[in-house]
Design an enzyme around this catalytic site. Structure first.
Site, PDB file in Angstrom:
ATOM      1  N   GLU A  97       0.839  -1.201   0.000  1.00 36.55           N
ATOM      2  CA  GLU A  97       0.000   0.000   0.000  1.00 36.55           C
ATOM      3  C   GLU A  97       0.871   1.248   0.000  1.00 36.55           C
ATOM      4  O   GLU A  97       1.805   1.364   0.796  1.00 36.55           O
ATOM      5  CB  GLU A  97      -0.910  -0.026   1.231  1.00 36.55           C
ATOM      6  CG  GLU A  97      -1.825   1.187   1.290  1.00 36.55           C
ATOM      7  CD  GLU A  97      -2.825   1.090   2.423  1.00 36.55           C
ATOM      8  OE1 GLU A  97      -3.548   0.088   2.515  1.00 36.55           O
ATOM      9  OE2 GLU A  97      -2.870   2.035   3.230  1.00 36.55           O
ATOM     10  N   THR A 105      -3.816   4.760  -1.319  1.00 34.10           N
ATOM     11  CA  THR A 105      -4.864   5.293  -0.447  1.00 34.10           C
ATOM     12  C   THR A 105      -5.516   6.527  -1.080  1.00 34.10           C
ATOM     13  O   THR A 105      -4.977   7.130  -2.014  1.00 34.10           O
ATOM     14  CB  THR A 105      -4.334   5.651   0.954  1.00 34.10           C
ATOM     15  OG1 THR A 105      -3.357   6.673   0.822  1.00 34.10           O
ATOM     16  CG2 THR A 105      -3.752   4.440   1.644  1.00 34.10           C
ATOM     17  N   TYR A 106      -6.661   6.886  -0.529  1.00 34.22           N
ATOM     18  CA  TYR A 106      -7.498   7.928  -1.127  1.00 34.22           C
ATOM     19  C   TYR A 106      -7.842   8.974  -0.082  1.00 34.22           C
ATOM     20  O   TYR A 106      -8.547   8.679   0.895  1.00 34.22           O
ATOM     21  CB  TYR A 106      -8.769   7.249  -1.640  1.00 34.22           C
ATOM     22  CG  TYR A 106      -9.721   8.111  -2.423  1.00 34.22           C
ATOM     23  CD1 TYR A 106      -9.528   8.346  -3.778  1.00 34.22           C
ATOM     24  CD2 TYR A 106     -10.853   8.652  -1.825  1.00 34.22           C
ATOM     25  CE1 TYR A 106     -10.425   9.090  -4.521  1.00 34.22           C
ATOM     26  CE2 TYR A 106     -11.768   9.408  -2.557  1.00 34.22           C
ATOM     27  CZ  TYR A 106     -11.537   9.615  -3.900  1.00 34.22           C
ATOM     28  OH  TYR A 106     -12.436  10.351  -4.630  1.00 34.22           O
ATOM     29  N   ARG A 108     -15.357   3.552   3.839  1.00 32.86           N
ATOM     30  CA  ARG A 108     -16.117   4.754   4.181  1.00 32.86           C
ATOM     31  C   ARG A 108     -15.222   5.977   4.278  1.00 32.86           C
ATOM     32  O   ARG A 108     -15.531   7.040   3.771  1.00 32.86           O
ATOM     33  CB  ARG A 108     -16.829   4.544   5.527  1.00 32.86           C
ATOM     34  CG  ARG A 108     -17.803   5.636   5.859  1.00 32.86           C
ATOM     35  CD  ARG A 108     -18.192   5.589   7.307  1.00 32.86           C
ATOM     36  NE  ARG A 108     -17.103   5.996   8.187  1.00 32.86           N
ATOM     37  CZ  ARG A 108     -17.159   5.994   9.502  1.00 32.86           C
ATOM     38  NH1 ARG A 108     -18.251   5.575  10.103  1.00 32.86           N
ATOM     39  NH2 ARG A 108     -16.127   6.394  10.223  1.00 32.86           N
ATOM     40  N   ASP A 132     -12.600   8.190   7.213  1.00 31.30           N
ATOM     41  CA  ASP A 132     -12.814   8.755   8.546  1.00 31.30           C
ATOM     42  C   ASP A 132     -13.394  10.163   8.416  1.00 31.30           C
ATOM     43  O   ASP A 132     -13.140  10.854   7.426  1.00 31.30           O
ATOM     44  CB  ASP A 132     -11.487   8.810   9.312  1.00 31.30           C
ATOM     45  CG  ASP A 132     -11.119   7.436   9.834  1.00 31.30           C
ATOM     46  OD1 ASP A 132     -12.031   6.717  10.303  1.00 31.30           O
ATOM     47  OD2 ASP A 132      -9.938   7.072   9.763  1.00 31.30           O
ATOM     48  N   GLN A 135      -7.558  -4.005   9.095  1.00 30.15           N
ATOM     49  CA  GLN A 135      -6.866  -2.889   9.746  1.00 30.15           C
ATOM     50  C   GLN A 135      -5.578  -3.441  10.354  1.00 30.15           C
ATOM     51  O   GLN A 135      -5.485  -4.646  10.647  1.00 30.15           O
ATOM     52  CB  GLN A 135      -7.782  -2.318  10.833  1.00 30.15           C
ATOM     53  CG  GLN A 135      -7.239  -1.117  11.581  1.00 30.15           C
ATOM     54  CD  GLN A 135      -6.925   0.043  10.658  1.00 30.15           C
ATOM     55  OE1 GLN A 135      -5.890   0.020   9.997  1.00 30.15           O
ATOM     56  NE2 GLN A 135      -7.782   1.042  10.618  1.00 30.15           N
TER      57      GLN A 135
HETATM   58  P1  FAD Z   1     -17.306   0.582   7.689  1.00 32.39           P
HETATM   59  O1  FAD Z   1     -17.419  -0.839   7.340  1.00 32.39           O
HETATM   60  O2  FAD Z   1     -18.156   1.512   6.952  1.00 32.39           O
HETATM   61  O3  FAD Z   1     -17.514   0.752   9.241  1.00 32.39           O
HETATM   62  C1  FAD Z   1     -17.393   2.030   9.878  1.00 32.39           C
HETATM   63  C2  FAD Z   1     -18.297   2.018  11.112  1.00 32.39           C
HETATM   64  O4  FAD Z   1     -19.645   2.034  10.704  1.00 32.39           O
HETATM   65  C3  FAD Z   1     -18.104   0.785  11.952  1.00 32.39           C
HETATM   66  O5  FAD Z   1     -18.230   1.139  13.295  1.00 32.39           O
HETATM   67  C4  FAD Z   1     -19.214  -0.138  11.501  1.00 32.39           C
HETATM   68  O6  FAD Z   1     -19.561  -1.046  12.529  1.00 32.39           O
HETATM   69  C5  FAD Z   1     -20.314   0.854  11.144  1.00 32.39           C
HETATM   70  N1  FAD Z   1     -21.153   0.420  10.022  1.00 32.39           N
HETATM   71  C6  FAD Z   1     -20.760  -0.232   8.892  1.00 32.39           C
HETATM   72  N2  FAD Z   1     -21.810  -0.459   8.089  1.00 32.39           N
HETATM   73  C7  FAD Z   1     -22.895   0.070   8.712  1.00 32.39           C
HETATM   74  C8  FAD Z   1     -24.278   0.136   8.370  1.00 32.39           C
HETATM   75  N3  FAD Z   1     -24.757  -0.375   7.230  1.00 32.39           N
HETATM   76  N4  FAD Z   1     -25.122   0.768   9.251  1.00 32.39           N
HETATM   77  C9  FAD Z   1     -24.654   1.300  10.420  1.00 32.39           C
HETATM   78  N5  FAD Z   1     -23.339   1.252  10.784  1.00 32.39           N
HETATM   79  C10 FAD Z   1     -22.478   0.648   9.937  1.00 32.39           C
HETATM   80  N6  FAD Z   1      -9.219   5.889   5.096  1.00 32.39           N
HETATM   81  C11 FAD Z   1      -9.118   6.837   4.128  1.00 32.39           C
HETATM   82  O7  FAD Z   1      -9.518   7.978   4.349  1.00 32.39           O
HETATM   83  N7  FAD Z   1      -8.524   6.554   2.931  1.00 32.39           N
HETATM   84  C12 FAD Z   1      -8.058   5.325   2.628  1.00 32.39           C
HETATM   85  O8  FAD Z   1      -7.542   5.113   1.534  1.00 32.39           O
HETATM   86  C13 FAD Z   1      -8.198   4.294   3.607  1.00 32.39           C
HETATM   87  N8  FAD Z   1      -7.796   3.032   3.350  1.00 32.39           N
HETATM   88  C14 FAD Z   1      -8.025   2.031   4.266  1.00 32.39           C
HETATM   89  C15 FAD Z   1      -7.694   0.713   3.939  1.00 32.39           C
HETATM   90  C16 FAD Z   1      -7.904  -0.315   4.834  1.00 32.39           C
HETATM   91  C17 FAD Z   1      -7.557  -1.731   4.439  1.00 32.39           C
HETATM   92  C18 FAD Z   1      -8.429  -0.021   6.123  1.00 32.39           C
HETATM   93  C19 FAD Z   1      -8.614  -1.114   7.137  1.00 32.39           C
HETATM   94  C20 FAD Z   1      -8.768   1.273   6.463  1.00 32.39           C
HETATM   95  C21 FAD Z   1      -8.593   2.320   5.534  1.00 32.39           C
HETATM   96  N9  FAD Z   1      -8.944   3.643   5.812  1.00 32.39           N
HETATM   97  C22 FAD Z   1      -8.795   4.630   4.858  1.00 32.39           C
HETATM   98  C23 FAD Z   1      -9.494   3.990   7.120  1.00 32.39           C
HETATM   99  C24 FAD Z   1     -11.046   3.845   7.084  1.00 32.39           C
HETATM  100  O9  FAD Z   1     -11.594   4.888   6.344  1.00 32.39           O
HETATM  101  C25 FAD Z   1     -11.562   3.894   8.502  1.00 32.39           C
HETATM  102  O10 FAD Z   1     -11.173   2.761   9.193  1.00 32.39           O
HETATM  103  C26 FAD Z   1     -13.064   4.133   8.604  1.00 32.39           C
HETATM  104  O11 FAD Z   1     -13.326   4.579   9.928  1.00 32.39           O
HETATM  105  C27 FAD Z   1     -13.875   2.904   8.366  1.00 32.39           C
HETATM  106  O12 FAD Z   1     -14.064   2.604   7.039  1.00 32.39           O
HETATM  107  P2  FAD Z   1     -14.724   1.190   6.619  1.00 32.39           P
HETATM  108  O13 FAD Z   1     -15.192   1.238   5.225  1.00 32.39           O
HETATM  109  O14 FAD Z   1     -13.884   0.097   6.982  1.00 32.39           O
HETATM  110  O15 FAD Z   1     -15.860   1.125   7.636  1.00 32.39           O
END
Ligand code: FAD
Length: 297
Positions: free
Chosen positions: A26, A57-58, A116, A118, A187
């Site tokens: 990455e 990353t984005y 999603r 942060d 993560q």
């Molecule tokens: P989600 O799966 O969307 O979960 C986030 C929270 O929402 C969790 O608490 C979950 O339980 C809850 N949730 C999920 N789905 C629902 C639903 N349908 N209804 C209600 N609650 C729900 N950040 C960046 O800004 N840019 C990047 O390029 C980036 N790359 C990453 C790559 C990896 C492999 C990882 C692990 C993280 C990365 N992140 C990045 C960080 C990431 O954006 C954060 O961890 C963020 O807080 C969660 O994104 P997610 O899509 O995993 O979360």
């Protein structure tokens, strides 16, 4: 026109169907044009170990989305391995995200890490864009409907910091996969038992796709303490002790970090992990050394 190598797209599901452990690296886009030179030098070094794919990353850590898109696009032209761009739904309308997806398609980006994102710094809670998607599942569904990208989603062995509990968090992972995720990238974590327990629970919940451990080679005490504050990962007492012993000796801390990640890679692959996703932080030398010492490259 997409570059020649994308004529035969290699999607994540195909990559993880191979027999050998998959190595992915990455990268993050630099903040400015000057940083690009350093990034491409790192990529040149990473090319000597031939990763199975790269990801970019984005919009994370203060970098702009335009730079993320630019780097992902240019990387496609520079390397032979497939490229996965991360994409988030932070602060973008659906139309804006669709335009980015169109752009990636034209540029020959074969895979996406759909997440999603942060909340922007200074904003505590997640607030969706008024014309955007609310949850990652909506993004995964949209991308999957196109049928043009392989899709990775994120998983949290130590539970996402905003989730009420592990079962709820895992339930959302099941949903993201049900609408089109091909693989899970975790993560970062430092205790392999967390990964193995997560995989067991995920399998019990019916998840069958590869669950790829995401590892961060620790390169300094300050760096790791900052990162774990952001993502909620736990530093095991043994690693904590080694970093404390290193004090402000950067070389010692770096050595301890590389040794720790090397041991993690060995242990995880021996325990059946389908590959390793390395959060390189654009530090190619540490990544190369870990992969050489573990015999993965
Ligand atoms: P989600 O799966 O969307 O979960 C986030 C929270 O929402 C969790 O608490 C979950 O339980 C809850 N949730 C999920 N789905 C629902 C639903 N349908 N209804 C209600 N609650 C729900 N950040 C960046 O800004 N840019 C990047 O390029 C980036 N790359 C990453 C790559 C990896 C492999 C990882 C692990 C993280 C990365 N992140 C990045 C960080 C990431 O954006 C954060 O961890 C963020 O807080 C969660 O994104 P997610 O899509 O995993 O979360």
């Amino acid at each position: 026109m997409p570059p020649p190598h994308s004529a035969t797209p290699v999607r994540l599901a195909e990559i993880y169907a191979r027999d050998a452990p998959v190595v992915s690296c990455e990268l993050f886009p630099p903040k400015d044009q000057r940083g690009l030179g350093r990034l491409w030098r790192s990529v040149a070094l990473l090319e000597t170990i031939a990763p199975d794919f790269y990801s970019v990353t984005y919009g994370a850590g203060g970098t702009t989305r335009d730079m993320s898109i630019q780097v992902a696009e240019e990387l496609v032209g520079r390397v032979t391995a497939p490229v996965a761009s991360h994409i988030t739904i932070v602060d973008q309308s659906k139309e804006e995200i669709r335009a980015v997806l169109d752009h990636f398609e034209r540029a020959g980006v074969e895979n996406l890490v759909a997440i999603r994102g942060d909340p922007p710094s200074g904003q505590e809670n997640w607030i969706p864009h008024p014309e955007g998607w609310e949850h990652t599942i909506d993004l995964v569904r949209e991308v999957a409907q196109r049928g043009t990208f392989g899709i990775a989603v994120a998983g949290f062995p130590e539970v996402h910091p905003e989730a009420p509990d592990a079962a709820t968090d895992l339930g959302f992972l099941v949903e993201k996969l049900a609408v089109g995720g091909d693989v899970v990238i975790t993560q970062l974590f430092f205790d392999d038992r967390d990964y193995f327990a997560y995989v067991d629970t995920a399998r019990a919940a019916g998840i069958t796709v590869p669950i790829v451990p995401g590892l961060l080679p620790v390169l300094s005490s300050a760096q790791i303490r900052r990162i774990v504050t952001l993502c909620g990962a736990r530093i095991p007492p043994d690693l904590d002790h080694q970093l404390a012993e290193a004090g402000d000796d950067a070389d010692l801390a770096r050595e301890a970090g590389i040794r720790w990640t090397t041991d993690q890679v060995t242990d995880l692959i021996a325990g059946g992990a389908p590959g390793i996703h390395l959060y390189t932080l654009n530090k190619a030398r540490a990544t190369r050394r870990i992969l050489r010492e573990t015999g993965l490259r």
